[in-house]
Design an enzyme around this catalytic site. Structure first.
Site, mmCIF file in Angstrom:
data_model
loop_
_atom_site.group_PDB
_atom_site.id
_atom_site.type_symbol
_atom_site.label_atom_id
_atom_site.label_comp_id
_atom_site.label_asym_id
_atom_site.label_seq_id
_atom_site.Cartn_x
_atom_site.Cartn_y
_atom_site.Cartn_z
ATOM 1 N N SER A 495 0.821 -1.207 0.000
ATOM 2 C CA SER A 495 0.000 0.000 0.000
ATOM 3 C C SER A 495 0.853 1.255 0.000
ATOM 4 O O SER A 495 1.971 1.273 0.522
ATOM 5 C CB SER A 495 -0.922 0.007 1.220
ATOM 6 O OG SER A 495 -0.162 -0.027 2.409
ATOM 7 N N TYR A 574 -4.100 -0.715 16.968
ATOM 8 C CA TYR A 574 -3.053 -0.114 17.802
ATOM 9 C C TYR A 574 -3.232 1.396 17.741
ATOM 10 O O TYR A 574 -3.686 1.935 16.741
ATOM 11 C CB TYR A 574 -1.641 -0.487 17.320
ATOM 12 C CG TYR A 574 -1.301 0.046 15.954
ATOM 13 C CD1 TYR A 574 -0.750 1.315 15.789
ATOM 14 C CD2 TYR A 574 -1.559 -0.701 14.808
ATOM 15 C CE1 TYR A 574 -0.471 1.821 14.534
ATOM 16 C CE2 TYR A 574 -1.278 -0.209 13.542
ATOM 17 C CZ TYR A 574 -0.728 1.051 13.408
ATOM 18 O OH TYR A 574 -0.458 1.551 12.160
ATOM 19 N N HIS A 703 4.045 -11.769 3.228
ATOM 20 C CA HIS A 703 4.485 -10.742 4.179
ATOM 21 C C HIS A 703 3.900 -11.030 5.552
ATOM 22 O O HIS A 703 2.740 -11.436 5.677
ATOM 23 C CB HIS A 703 4.024 -9.352 3.723
ATOM 24 C CG HIS A 703 4.282 -8.291 4.758
ATOM 25 N ND1 HIS A 703 5.547 -7.883 5.103
ATOM 26 C CD2 HIS A 703 3.427 -7.594 5.548
ATOM 27 C CE1 HIS A 703 5.465 -6.967 6.060
ATOM 28 N NE2 HIS A 703 4.195 -6.780 6.346
ATOM 29 N N HIS A 714 10.355 -22.592 11.450
ATOM 30 C CA HIS A 714 10.309 -23.790 10.611
ATOM 31 C C HIS A 714 8.968 -23.908 9.880
ATOM 32 O O HIS A 714 8.918 -24.409 8.751
ATOM 33 C CB HIS A 714 10.616 -25.033 11.445
ATOM 34 C CG HIS A 714 12.036 -25.050 11.960
ATOM 35 N ND1 HIS A 714 13.116 -25.258 11.135
ATOM 36 C CD2 HIS A 714 12.536 -24.822 13.203
ATOM 37 C CE1 HIS A 714 14.234 -25.183 11.840
ATOM 38 N NE2 HIS A 714 13.913 -24.909 13.103
ATOM 39 N N HIS A 757 5.443 2.472 11.066
ATOM 40 C CA HIS A 757 4.424 2.909 12.014
ATOM 41 C C HIS A 757 4.851 4.147 12.785
ATOM 42 O O HIS A 757 4.143 4.603 13.676
ATOM 43 C CB HIS A 757 4.069 1.771 12.975
ATOM 44 C CG HIS A 757 3.335 0.648 12.297
ATOM 45 N ND1 HIS A 757 3.976 -0.355 11.622
ATOM 46 C CD2 HIS A 757 2.011 0.404 12.160
ATOM 47 C CE1 HIS A 757 3.086 -1.183 11.113
ATOM 48 N NE2 HIS A 757 1.889 -0.748 11.420
ATOM 49 N N CYS A 789 6.386 -2.663 6.583
ATOM 50 C CA CYS A 789 4.971 -2.939 6.341
ATOM 51 C C CYS A 789 4.473 -1.984 5.258
ATOM 52 O O CYS A 789 5.252 -1.208 4.689
ATOM 53 C CB CYS A 789 4.192 -2.765 7.642
ATOM 54 S SG CYS A 789 2.661 -3.724 7.734
#
Length: 821
Positions: A495, A574, A703, A714, A757, A789
């Site tokens: 984005s 958040y 992602h 793993h 962020h 992100c």
């Protein structure tokens, strides 16, 4: 009839005293009822009896959403951060929200109303402020912690980064991770808990102040930078307990009679020494807690048997709260040994989903518990804080009547808790229960819920493997020949900034204020700008910026069958960031292609590889309100088949790089170890289903963000993606430690090089330094350079310089690597 006590009264008429037997009447279980018995035919004085009357069944709410029914706090926060309003303006909005929440619960009849569950950012950060545990980089000089330091810890500032953010247990809520070490000087630096208790009391509402417990706080913390990773955080217990004592003393002085202490880590598989810390902590606090009723609240899972023994033996504790929705086995522990005389706060109303409670089933559960602990010791509660649900169903004007009858948001759950308490008290609201029973029956029989073809296709997936035909090394060779990417290729996560203009265009097309053609042209123009910007910055693998998308899950849910959507069903993720989770009410399928048009449009604007951007099945599942009438893995397999169709259509349309985001794979990991292998098996399998049929030359990215990944590395490898981009910068490169410890990873990997962020813009040198740390443990030919992100929440004034520095760092290192050869 036996009186609890005879009142010794000298009535004027007889002027004689009569017998009085003193007896302490517990004010909580019983309310005295004065009864008059006159002996017929005599002049004997009347007898007044204080007769026992069972108290009304009590009700309790663990916590409540703080954003407001229409995200009032979000907008107030962002206005304050942007300098458009003052601290006083923000505090006024917050006070109005708190007042409305407390009064709402009081008017609904809730006995135990929480306070101090409101937060300007995060409740763990509030506890860090209370303890004065401010990392030195924020230059706090003591005193009461104000907004400047508080928000710097949460968001960073121009000169220093924010504290780490990670998922709150297995939810989509993020908390700010405390950074602690042996040299931290704790001090009582935020009086928020006491201030809010007094604020509610001034409004006529006596609340239960809520604190995050001292042991859970330490167990959720991490060693600060420069502190040995082996440092025992629990060694700090003796340093923080004096501050808890101060807070408790102030709450008692302010008139608090109950206090709620959340110790959610008790539901995890804790070693013996961690459990011992609970015993030691509450033994130390016992004298401070004397005179208070103390509730220890747990949630999100069954509590292990050993932890149950420790919890129910804690000193100075009056009651215990359990999640009886996710914790389906805890009732057996209660049956086998709940301590006599203690209160049981029974979390039977789901705090994490939006389905209406099955009231008849909950009454049956509560009746069973009542027989164990007694009527006067049972309290009806939510399973956890309602922070994880939408706020109020009243604000949903577009949901149809049938579907709406199946739902309950936070405001409705308060009513359910009260209705259950009254029903157990013999005051059942027959009309309310009848409507609930009708809604439950409607949901079970509705034809819109079940699609037999989808059920059959998903059932066929069980027991299969679904892997790509060749190994990742061979695929990467084939992809490199086709894509011809440089060493350390650069990309972004998907984005780009969602501008006010973009949001306006999406609103107007929904409201039919502009035509579909006008909307399409506006989105095309935005994509063109984003493509040109990336080309100007010289990014290697491009994205179209997702201007057509409101949310990475909602966008797909709107195009899949079996989903419903709210107008104001916002849930805090958040800080000020809220999401509007779709509601998965039925079987899932994909009627038509969802992203092919926009991806091919973007690819036509550039000769560079353009990523097709999809959200993976596990993330769609974990970031939705999921149906609770079938196992979660069955729903996930249905979504995986729908995404598989989309992946194959993108490939046929010439998209050679396809990103299938599984940002939420780790957060869905069950808290109990005994349940984790099964979850990881079906979650990883669901991802592989989506792309098992593509050619070797099609590069599959995924992602993941803001979770602790090291313990599932793993499983991440087993996903068999060609490239994974993953959060790294805010967690202080914790991810890299797993590679330092010898885990071999042969696929492409892009640990995030800067934190999106935070508004902070990293320098070229800082990013280059981060990449060099990665090169110390990862092969050059598999490393990608990318942000942590998506850039949706950032402004272009932040994005452009940050990406420019990121590309410059990659080029600098390419030059250095070439010279070294």
């Amino acid at each position: 009839m036996t009186p609890i006590s005879l009142l010794s009264l000298s009535l004027y008429k007889w002027r004689v005293p009569f017998p009085y037997i003193p007896c302490a009447v517990p004010p909580f279980p019983f309310v005295g009822c004065l009864s008059l018995l006159i002996r017929a035919g005599t002049n004997s004085p009347p007898f007044f009896y204080l007769l026992p009357r069972p108290r009304a069944m009590a009700s309790h709410i663990v916590g409540y959403p703080r954003m407001g029914p229409k995200r009032e706090l979000k907008f107030a926060l962002e206005s304050f951060w942007d300098g458009k309003s003052t601290a006083a303006d923000l505090q006024k909005v917050a006070a109005e929200l708190r007042s409305s929440i407390w009064k709402q619960m009081a008017s609904a009849g809730i006995k135990y109303i929480p306070s101090n569950t409101f937060s300007y950012y995060d409740q763990v950060l509030d506890t860090t402020a209370m303890l004065g545990a401010v990392p030195p980089r924020y230059n706090w000089n003591g005193g009461e912690i104000g907004f400047d330091v508080y928000f710097s810890m949460a968001r960073g500032n121009a000169s220093v980064p924010a504290m780490e953010m990670t998922k709150w247990f297995d939810t989509n809520y993020h908390f700010i991770v405390p950074e602690l070490g042996p040299d931290v000087k704790f001090s009582y630096a935020s009086h928020k808990a006491v201030t809010e208790y007094k604020e509610a009391k001034a409004l006529g509402v006596d609340t239960v102040p809520v604190l995050i417990g001292p042991v859970s706080y330490l167990l959720l913390s991490k060693p600060a930078k420069g502190v040995e990773k082996t440092f025992s955080l629990l060694s700090l217990l003796g340093k923080i307990l004096p501050i808890y004592k101060e807070v408790i003393a102030e709450l008692k002085a302010a008139g608090a009679t109950w206090i709620q202490i959340d110790e959610p880590t008790l539901v995890m598989d804790l070693e013996a020494y961690k459990l011992q810390a609970f015993t030691e902590a509450y033994a130390e606090l016992e004298s401070s807690l004397c005179g208070l009723n103390v509730l220890i609240e747990t949630y999100f899972a069954d509590i292990p048997a050993e932890a149950f023994k420790v919890l129910t033996s804690l000193k100075g504790v009056t009651g215990f709260g359990f999640d009886l929705v996710r914790g389906t086995q805890t009732i057996e522990l209660i049956k086998s040994g709940f301590p006599a005389g203690k209160y049981l706060f029974a979390g039977v109303v789901d705090g994490r989903n939006i389905w209406a409670n099955d009231l008849a089933s909950s009454v049956a559960t509560l009746t069973t518990l009542e027989a164990i602990v007694g009527k006067d010791k049972l309290v009806v509660s939510t399973s956890c804080s309602l922070l994880h649900t939408a706020v109020d169903l009243v604000n949903e004007t577009k949901l149809d009547k049938e579907l709406k009858s199946w739902l309950a948001f936070a405001a409705q759950k308060i009513v359910e808790v009260d209705a259950l308490a009254k029903a157990l008290d013999g005051k059942k609201d027959e009309a309310f229960f009848a409507a609930n029973a009708a809604a439950q029956a409607s949901r079970k029989s509705s034809p819109r819920v079940t699609n037999e073809a989808v059920q059959k296709a998903a059932a066929a997936l069980r027991g299969s493997d679904h892997r790509r035909a060749t190994n990742v090394s061979a695929r990467l060779d084939a992809q490199q020949k086709k894509l011809n990417l440089p060493v350390l290729p650069t990309t972004t996560i998907g984005s780009f900034p969602q501008t006010l203009e973009l949001r306006r265009v999406r609103r107007e097309v929904k409201a039919k204020k502009i035509s579909e053609e006008e909307y399409t042209n506006a989105i095309k123009e935005e994509i063109r700008k984003v493509v040109k910007l990336q080309e100007d910055l010289d990014i290697d693998v491009l994205v179209h910026g997702e201007p057509e998308r409101n949310d990475m899950v909602e966008y797909f849910g709107e195009q899949l069958s079996g989903f419903a959507f709210t107008v104001n069903g916002w849930v805090q993720s958040y800080g000020s960031r809220c999401v509007k989770p779709p509601i998965i009410f039925g079987d899932v399928s994909r009627p038509t292609p969802m992203t092919v048009f926009w991806s091919t449009t973007a690819q036509s604007m550039t000769s560079r590889p353009m990523k097709g951007m999809l959200t993976g099945p596990v993330t769609i599942l974990n970031w939705s309100f999921v149906r609770n009438d079938q196992p979660r893995f069955e729903t996930c397999y249905q979504i995986a088949l729908a995404i598989k169709d989309e992946v194959e259509d993108l490939e046929k349309s010439g998209i050679n790089v396809i990103q299938i985001d599984e940002a939420a794979l780790r957060e869905g990991l069950p808290l109990r170890k005994s349940e984790q292998a099964f979850y990881l098996d079906w979650a990883v399998h669901s991802f592989r289903i989506t792309n098992c049929g593509v050619q070797d030359t099609t590069q599959i990215h995924t992602h993941m963000c803001y979770s602790n990944f090291n313990d599932i590395i793993h499983s991440i490898i087993d996903m068999d993606a060609d490239v994974i981009t993953i959060e790294n910068s805010r967690s202080d490169e914790k991810l890299l430690s797993v590679f330092r410890e010898g885990v071999k990873y042969g696929a492409g990997i892009g640990p995030g090089v800067y934190d999106i962020h935070s508004p902070r813009i990293p320098s070229t040198e800082e990013i280059a330094d981060r990449v060099n740390k990665m090169l110390a443990v990862l092969e050059t030919n598999i490393l990608w350079v990318n942000p942590d992100c998506g850039l949706k929440t950032r402004k272009y004034s932040e994005v452009k310089p940050a990406l420019k520095n990121m590309v410059a760092a990659a080029k600098l290192l390419r030059t250095q690597l070439a010279s070294a050869k």
